[in-house]
Motif scaffolding. Structure first.
Motif, PDB file in Angstrom:
ATOM      1  N   ALA A  49       0.830  -1.203   0.000  1.00 50.92           N
ATOM      2  CA  ALA A  49       0.000   0.000   0.000  1.00 50.92           C
ATOM      3  C   ALA A  49       0.865   1.255   0.000  1.00 50.92           C
ATOM      4  N   ASP A  50       1.938   1.255   0.786  1.00 49.93           N
ATOM      5  CA  ASP A  50       2.855   2.397   0.803  1.00 49.93           C
ATOM      6  C   ASP A  50       3.528   2.570  -0.559  1.00 49.93           C
ATOM      7  N   THR A  51       3.877   1.443  -1.180  1.00 52.27           N
ATOM      8  CA  THR A  51       4.513   1.500  -2.500  1.00 52.27           C
ATOM      9  C   THR A  51       3.571   2.125  -3.522  1.00 52.27           C
ATOM     10  N   ALA A  52       2.312   1.687  -3.520  1.00 58.27           N
ATOM     11  CA  ALA A  52       1.328   2.239  -4.452  1.00 58.27           C
ATOM     12  C   ALA A  52       1.078   3.721  -4.163  1.00 58.27           C
ATOM     13  N   PHE A  53       1.040   4.058  -2.893  1.00 61.38           N
ATOM     14  CA  PHE A  53       0.810   5.449  -2.481  1.00 61.38           C
ATOM     15  C   PHE A  53       1.936   6.345  -2.977  1.00 61.38           C
ATOM     16  N   MET A  54       3.179   5.916  -2.810  1.00 60.30           N
ATOM     17  CA  MET A  54       4.305   6.730  -3.233  1.00 60.30           C
ATOM     18  C   MET A  54       4.381   6.823  -4.759  1.00 60.30           C
ATOM     19  N   TYR A  55       3.983   5.768  -5.443  1.00 63.08           N
ATOM     20  CA  TYR A  55       3.935   5.805  -6.905  1.00 63.08           C
ATOM     21  C   TYR A  55       2.951   6.881  -7.363  1.00 63.08           C
ATOM     22  N   LEU A  56       1.763   6.894  -6.762  1.00 64.83           N
ATOM     23  CA  LEU A  56       0.746   7.879  -7.117  1.00 64.83           C
ATOM     24  C   LEU A  56       1.216   9.290  -6.778  1.00 64.83           C
ATOM     25  N   ALA A  57       1.800   9.473  -5.586  1.00 63.90           N
ATOM     26  CA  ALA A  57       2.275  10.799  -5.181  1.00 63.90           C
ATOM     27  C   ALA A  57       3.336  11.318  -6.146  1.00 63.90           C
ATOM     28  N   THR A  58       4.199  10.442  -6.602  1.00 68.15           N
ATOM     29  CA  THR A  58       5.284  10.835  -7.503  1.00 68.15           C
ATOM     30  C   THR A  58       4.756  11.343  -8.839  1.00 68.15           C
ATOM     31  N   ILE A  59       3.823  10.614  -9.428  1.00 71.63           N
ATOM     32  CA  ILE A  59       3.317  11.060 -10.731  1.00 71.63           C
ATOM     33  C   ILE A  59       2.418  12.289 -10.589  1.00 71.63           C
ATOM     34  N   LEU A  60       1.833  12.492  -9.407  1.00 67.12           N
ATOM     35  CA  LEU A  60       1.068  13.714  -9.171  1.00 67.12           C
ATOM     36  C   LEU A  60       1.983  14.933  -9.164  1.00 67.12           C
ATOM     37  N   VAL A  61       3.168  14.800  -8.582  1.00 64.61           N
ATOM     38  CA  VAL A  61       4.103  15.930  -8.563  1.00 64.61           C
ATOM     39  C   VAL A  61       4.616  16.205  -9.978  1.00 64.61           C
ATOM     40  N   LEU A  62       4.839  15.157 -10.757  1.00 65.44           N
ATOM     41  CA  LEU A  62       5.218  15.366 -12.156  1.00 65.44           C
ATOM     42  C   LEU A  62       4.129  16.145 -12.891  1.00 65.44           C
ATOM     43  N   PHE A  63       2.878  15.823 -12.606  1.00 61.62           N
ATOM     44  CA  PHE A  63       1.741  16.507 -13.225  1.00 61.62           C
ATOM     45  C   PHE A  63       1.733  17.987 -12.862  1.00 61.62           C
ATOM     46  N   MET A  64       2.243  18.328 -11.680  1.00 64.67           N
ATOM     47  CA  MET A  64       2.360  19.734 -11.291  1.00 64.67           C
ATOM     48  C   MET A  64       3.271  20.499 -12.237  1.00 64.67           C
ATOM     49  N   LEU A  65       4.346  19.858 -12.659  1.00 65.89           N
ATOM     50  CA  LEU A  65       5.322  20.517 -13.532  1.00 65.89           C
ATOM     51  C   LEU A  65       4.837  20.566 -14.975  1.00 65.89           C
TER      52      LEU A  65
END
Length: 453
Positions: A48-64
């Motif tokens: 669950a933590d792995t999936a959460f961090m994967y989602l958080a990472t691509i969300l920050v990319l989406f910010m840029l």
């Protein structure tokens, strides 16, 4: 040899062997459970933590991309739209490569230095698919690649934030070269000082959950220094320089708000209550800031503007970033309500008073919002105000620590940034020619146009 003697001899050999091996067997029997327990005790990343961090990472990319690009792009004139998109795209890509080559090592390389992470992780040395990184909970880890990728998106977007301060007149080569140098000598050291266990500011006890100092004060101060050193846009104060598309600016701002949940909640590094707290705070501080900016404009200008609402949105997001995981929801609203009027004052009054040309108000929103958030964290983390601080939390002591951390960041960033701008100016030159600026950077720097009639 008779069968009797043979069997007797074999029996004696077996007895002797048993006697010799008995201590070894006993030792193995004693140590086997301990070894098993040691293996069992080795922390394994939770899926669950792995999936959460994967989602958080691509969300920050989406910010840029596309968020920041569209936000800044809408704020400039039509003839410079693609130049901003190009700068955000290429700076982000370059910084991703720089991060894995040496940036991660310089920030989190395991050095005991208070200022520098060391060379231990150059080219991601020693990192495998099975290596892990610690979280804020003892015994809980995440995959190191997940941590590297998440922090990589921070390293990619932070230098890109700076370019909004001198948009419409910076050379493309100068923007890319400066951001690489700036990340090397400003971002990576500050990231180490604030977020690494051996870092100077971390050791002081300063709180920065998701990057108030590392990202926003850093970028805001570098933007201000750049706006001054690059100089004003040709025709500034005389020509019409209104944003060419508030529609795109709001679309970009909305993408930033959406991606910011990865930015703030992801900084918890676990799919736990801390991430949920950061999430609701990211909602509420932003909402408070939008309302506050609109109210201030209504009272001062008679009308609330879309540009103001978008600016308030970013101001609230910036202010809550360092505090997202340690203050309560009511504190988040208060932080947003405070941040907007102060940022508005710097954007509408201070900038005009001193005459610097900060195109997208990087300092007025990110720099000032980050300062308010960092200092406010020291106050609103108090349990008496709904924060998560310990029972013996001292507002005076923590706020003093926060102010010192802010001052260290400002001084380090301002001095080093000024030096780096000068070096870049000597190497490639900071500004395009007046003719190229009047034509627009889309055509003069990239040979294309965003719009065709």
């Amino acid at each position: 040899m008779s069968s009797f003697k043979l069997s007797h001899t074999l029996a004696r050999v077996a007895a002797a062997t048993t006697a010799v091996l008995a201590p070894v067997v006993a030792f193995a029997q004693e140590t086997a459970p301990a070894a098993t327990e040691a293996v069992a005790a080795a922390p394994v990343p939770d899926k669950a933590d792995t999936a959460f961090m994967y989602l958080a990472t691509i969300l920050v990319l989406f910010m840029l991309i596309p968020g920041l690009g569209l936000f800044y792009g809408g704020l400039v004139r039509a003839k410079n739209m693609l130049s901003v998109l190009m700068q955000c795209t290429v700076i982000g890509a370059v910084m991703m490569i720089v991060w894995v080559v040496y940036g991660y090592s310089f920030a989190f390389g395991g050095s005991t230095s208070a200022y520098f992470g060391g060379f231990g992780k150059l080219f991601l040395s020693g990192v495998t698919a099975d290596s892990t990184a610690a979280t804020f909970t003892d015994g809980v880890v995440i995959y190191e690649y997940a941590f590297i990728a998440f922090q990589m998106t921070f390293a990619a977007i932070t230098p890109a934030l700076i370019i909004g301060a001198f948009a419409e007149r910076i050379k493309f080569s100068a923007a890319v070269l400066f951001t690489v140098l700036w990340a090397t000598f400003v971002y990576f050291p500050i990231a180490h000082m604030v977020w690494d266990a051996n870092g100077l500011i971390f050791g002081m006890g300063a709180l920065d959950f998701a990057g108030g100092t590392v990202v926003h004060i850093n970028a805001g101060v570098a933007g201000l220094v750049g706006a001054i050193m690059v100089g004003k846009r040709t025709g500034f104060g005389k020509d019409m320089m209104a944003p060419h598309s508030m529609t795109l600016t709001l679309v970009g701002a909305a993408m930033l708000w959406f991606g910011w949940f990865g930015f703030n909640a992801g900084s918890n590094l676990e799919a736990s209550g801390g991430a949920v707290l950061a999430t609701i705070n990211t909602f509420l501080a932003t909402a408070g800031a939008i309302v506050a900016w609109s109210l201030v404009e209504t009272f001062t200008r008679g009308k609330a503007s879309m540009l103001g609402a978008a600016s308030g949105m970013i101001a609230g997001l910036v202010a809550v970033t360092p505090a997202a995981g340690s203050i309560g929801p009511m504190g988040a609203i208060v932080l947003g309500l405070i941040a907007s009027p102060v940022c508005y004052f710097f954007v509408a009054t201070v900038k005009n008073k001193f005459g610097y040309d900060d195109t997208a108000d990087v300092f007025g929103v990110h720099g000032i919002g980050g300062i308010i958030g960092a200092v406010g964290t020291g106050i609103l983390t108090a349990p008496s105000l709904g924060g998560t601080g310990a029972a013996d939390f001292s507002i005076a002591s923590q706020t003093t620590t926060q102010i010192i951390a802010v001052l260290i960041t400002i001084v380090w960033c301002a001095v080093v940034s000024a030096i780096l701008y000068k070096i870049v100016d000597m190497v490639v030159g900071l500004r395009v020619s007046v003719e190229a600026e009047r034509e627009g950077l889309d055509l003069s720097s990239h040979g294309e146009a965003a719009y065709h009639s």
